[in-house]
Write a protein that holds these residues in place. Structure first.
Motif, PDB file in Angstrom:
ATOM      1  N   GLU A  85       0.821  -1.207   0.000  1.00  0.00           N
ATOM      2  CA  GLU A  85       0.000   0.000   0.000  1.00  0.00           C
ATOM      3  C   GLU A  85       0.857   1.259   0.000  1.00  0.00           C
ATOM      4  OE1 GLU A  85      -2.684  -0.198   3.268  1.00  0.00           O
ATOM      5  OE2 GLU A  85      -3.473  -2.173   2.717  1.00  0.00           O
ATOM      6  N   ALA A  86       2.177   1.096  -0.068  1.00  0.00           N
ATOM      7  CA  ALA A  86       3.104   2.230  -0.121  1.00  0.00           C
ATOM      8  C   ALA A  86       4.302   1.816  -0.968  1.00  0.00           C
ATOM      9  CB  ALA A  86       3.549   2.651   1.276  1.00  0.00           C
ATOM     10  N   TRP A  87       5.039   2.823  -1.461  1.00  0.00           N
ATOM     11  CA  TRP A  87       6.133   2.571  -2.395  1.00  0.00           C
ATOM     12  C   TRP A  87       7.425   2.136  -1.706  1.00  0.00           C
ATOM     13  CZ3 TRP A  87       4.606   1.801  -7.032  1.00  0.00           C
ATOM     14  CH2 TRP A  87       3.603   2.565  -7.623  1.00  0.00           C
ATOM     15  N   LEU A  90       0.466  -1.378  -6.662  1.00  0.00           N
ATOM     16  CA  LEU A  90      -0.096  -1.006  -5.374  1.00  0.00           C
ATOM     17  C   LEU A  90      -1.508  -1.557  -5.225  1.00  0.00           C
ATOM     18  CD1 LEU A  90       0.952   2.703  -4.703  1.00  0.00           C
ATOM     19  CD2 LEU A  90       1.870   0.636  -3.677  1.00  0.00           C
ATOM     20  N   ASN A  91      -1.820  -1.975  -4.001  1.00  0.00           N
ATOM     21  CA  ASN A  91      -3.154  -2.463  -3.645  1.00  0.00           C
ATOM     22  C   ASN A  91      -3.569  -3.686  -4.458  1.00  0.00           C
ATOM     23  OD1 ASN A  91      -3.684  -0.285  -1.732  1.00  0.00           O
ATOM     24  ND2 ASN A  91      -3.849   1.027  -3.533  1.00  0.00           N
ATOM     25  N   LEU A 100     -10.499  -0.702  -3.537  1.00  0.00           N
ATOM     26  CA  LEU A 100      -9.540  -0.195  -2.560  1.00  0.00           C
ATOM     27  C   LEU A 100     -10.113  -0.402  -1.172  1.00  0.00           C
ATOM     28  CD1 LEU A 100      -6.921   1.431  -1.910  1.00  0.00           C
ATOM     29  CD2 LEU A 100      -8.341   3.480  -1.965  1.00  0.00           C
ATOM     30  N   SER A 128      -1.913   7.971  -4.105  1.00  0.00           N
ATOM     31  CA  SER A 128      -1.423   7.672  -2.759  1.00  0.00           C
ATOM     32  C   SER A 128      -0.922   8.957  -2.118  1.00  0.00           C
ATOM     33  CB  SER A 128      -0.295   6.634  -2.806  1.00  0.00           C
ATOM     34  OG  SER A 128       0.328   6.499  -1.544  1.00  0.00           O
ATOM     35  N   SER A 129      -1.205   9.122  -0.841  1.00  0.00           N
ATOM     36  CA  SER A 129      -0.715  10.308  -0.133  1.00  0.00           C
ATOM     37  C   SER A 129       0.796  10.280   0.035  1.00  0.00           C
ATOM     38  CB  SER A 129      -1.391  10.413   1.239  1.00  0.00           C
ATOM     39  OG  SER A 129      -1.111   9.266   2.031  1.00  0.00           O
ATOM     40  N   ASP A 130       1.431   9.113  -0.180  1.00  0.00           N
ATOM     41  CA  ASP A 130       2.889   9.033  -0.089  1.00  0.00           C
ATOM     42  C   ASP A 130       3.571   9.822  -1.200  1.00  0.00           C
ATOM     43  OD1 ASP A 130       2.698   7.378   2.119  1.00  0.00           O
ATOM     44  OD2 ASP A 130       2.728   5.539   0.925  1.00  0.00           O
TER      45      ASP A 130
END
Length: 488
Positions: free
Chosen positions: A6-8, A56-57, A196, A354-356
């Protein structure tokens, strides 16, 4: 290994000879979305890195194999990619690790696996999902733990069970929750929508452009886009088109006090240059970084939720200004000596996948909720929907243009009102096609009682003073214009 990121960035697996990562070690990490397998047999670090990012996801699987100085990685049952270190003539005993992990293609970095030693000595515990109490993480490009789910781990033919002993193999753990990703199996998104997972026991569909509804089941004719907090539109980045100056105007109607309106960055790890226009506690803020530190402008007054507002941003070199409606302009000078801005990544409107992706120097990472009507970028009005490369969960704002009052002409929203941009040869205000034909007498040679329907044509054009114009570019017209200028 099978995992759902869920994150890079994050440490998937880590084991070593010492708890400070001095000496032998092995690490499987996510770095900027790429999988990296790093290990040191005692003579230097070898690295294998994917050529594409993970999904992702979504569930990913991967296989990694090491035998002495040799290593290969196989992805999705594709052809193996092999690498070999500069090994010594004397071969130490065999030791290997096998993992399963699916993503894209792989390549071996140039340094390969150098040195005389081929064994890896593990004296410290194996950490899964994070670095645990390991220090010396400066040997790795990533120091944070993995964010997401891992549902299968197998090493040297041993299938690891995740529960704590005695029910499973884990000695201990911290802040690990039950994975809820499989609840997407109960949410059948249609028309290419992606599921999601959210907090609790819920999941939502991310619908592609042109579709809406809980399961993306409803087709919509988008006119003025609205954003619901999980929406975004994606465009080509500004790249080098705004190196030294930037002029931006956005007309929007927010319905929540916080949210990212527009973002464009330089690196996928959220470092480097960026621009961000967003709402924070109802105030419009513009933050930018030229590479020597951020500068932030904040509107004097908060905006009124549910009302249209125009935001104007101007930047020349280090100097930037922000205007919101009739409020006084705010100005700021960015720190440092750099004056240029490079933004090669995609530009996002209303949010991001993504907020990242956002710089941590922003005051919020929430997605925008409300409507965005027009964007004028460097004196050119963008086609908000026509120029988008993609987007999710974008709906209609509830504007008069949705009823297509201009017929086959272009309906241009002006806050709560609209105007029609007529095609050449069509009388203002752009009636429906059937209304601007006229009957003309047929030629004498035509049969009796025959009539011909033709397009309305203006011999003497009339201009409205706002949106009307004629554009000429044919060679004969330009030649006449050039000859006229010569005689003046």
């Amino acid at each position: 290994m099978e995992f759902r990121p869920e994150a890079w960035d994050g440490v998937l697996l880590l084991a070593g000879e010492r708890d400070d990562l001095q000496g032998d070690f092995m690490a499987l990490i996510l770095h900027h979305g790429f999988i990296e397998f790093r290990f040191d047999c005692g003579s230097g670090v070898g690295t294998v890195r994917s050529t594409e990012t993970v999904k992702l996801n979504e569930w990913n699987t991967l296989s990694v194999y090491r035998h002495r100085w040799d290593a290969w990685i196989q992805l999705n049952q594709e052809k193996r990619v092999e690498g070999r270190s500069k090994a010594a003539a004397i071969a130490p005993p065999v030791q290997h690790v096998t993992l399963q992990l699916h993503t894209c293609n792989w390549r071996i970095l140039a340094s390969q696996f150098q040195g005389l030693f081929s064994r890896i000595t593990f004296r410290e515990p194996l950490f899964v999902g994070g670095p645990g109490n390991t220090t010396g993480l400066e040997r790795l490009p990533v120091r944070t733990g993995f964010k997401g789910c891992i549902r299968h781990l197998e090493a040297n033919e041993h299938h690891y069970r995740f529960p704590l002993a005695p029910q499973g193999d884990a000695a201990n753990g911290f802040d690990v929750e039950e994975c809820t990703a499989d609840r997407c199996s109960k949410v059948p998104c249609s028309h290419g929508g992606k599921c999601l997972t959210t907090g609790g026991d819920t999941a939502v569909c991310l619908c592609p452009l042109g579709y809406t509804g809980d399961l993306c089941e409803t087709r919509v004719d988008l006119q003025v886009p609205s954003f619901n907090g999980s929406s975004y539109l994606r465009y080509p980045g500004l790249a080098d088109t705004s190196l030294s100056w930037l002029e931006l105007s956005v007309t929007l109607k927010p319905t929540a006090p916080d949210g990212v309106i527009l973002y464009n960055g330089h690196h996928s790890d959220a470092t480097g240059d960026f621009i961000a226009l967003y709402l924070s506690s109802g105030h419009v803020q513009f933050t930018f970084d030229l590479g020597t530190g951020p500068a932030t402008l904040r509107s004097e007054n908060p905006v009124r939720l549910g009302e249209w507002v125009e935001v104007r941003v101007s930047r020349t070199g280090r100097l930037a200004s922000l205007e919101v409606e009739e409020d006084p302009a705010q100005e700021i000078l960015a720190p440092g000596a750099f004056t240029q801005l490079s933004l090669p990544l995609n530009l996002y409107l209303g949010g991001a996948p993504s907020s990242d992706m956002y710089s941590p120097k922003m005051k919020t990472t929430a997605s925008f909720v409300g409507c965005i009507q027009t964007i004028v970028l460097n004196n050119r009005e963008m086609g908000i929907l026509a120029e988008a490369l993609g987007g999710v969960n974008v709906g209609n704002c509830g504007h008069a243009c949705e009823a297509r009052p201009c017929g086959d002409a272009e309906c241009r929203p002006l806050r709560e009102r609209f105007t029609c941009r007529c095609r050449p040869g069509v009388p203002h205000p752009c009636p429906a096609p059937d209304d601007y034909t006229r009957l003309v007498p047929p030629p004498i040679r035509a049969s009796s009682n025959a009539v011909t329907s033709v397009r309305y044509e203006r011999a003497v054009p009339s201009f409205t003073g706002s949106e009307s114009y004629l554009h000429y570019n044919d060679a004969d017209t330009m030649k006449r214009h050039a000859r006229y200028n010569e005689n003046v």
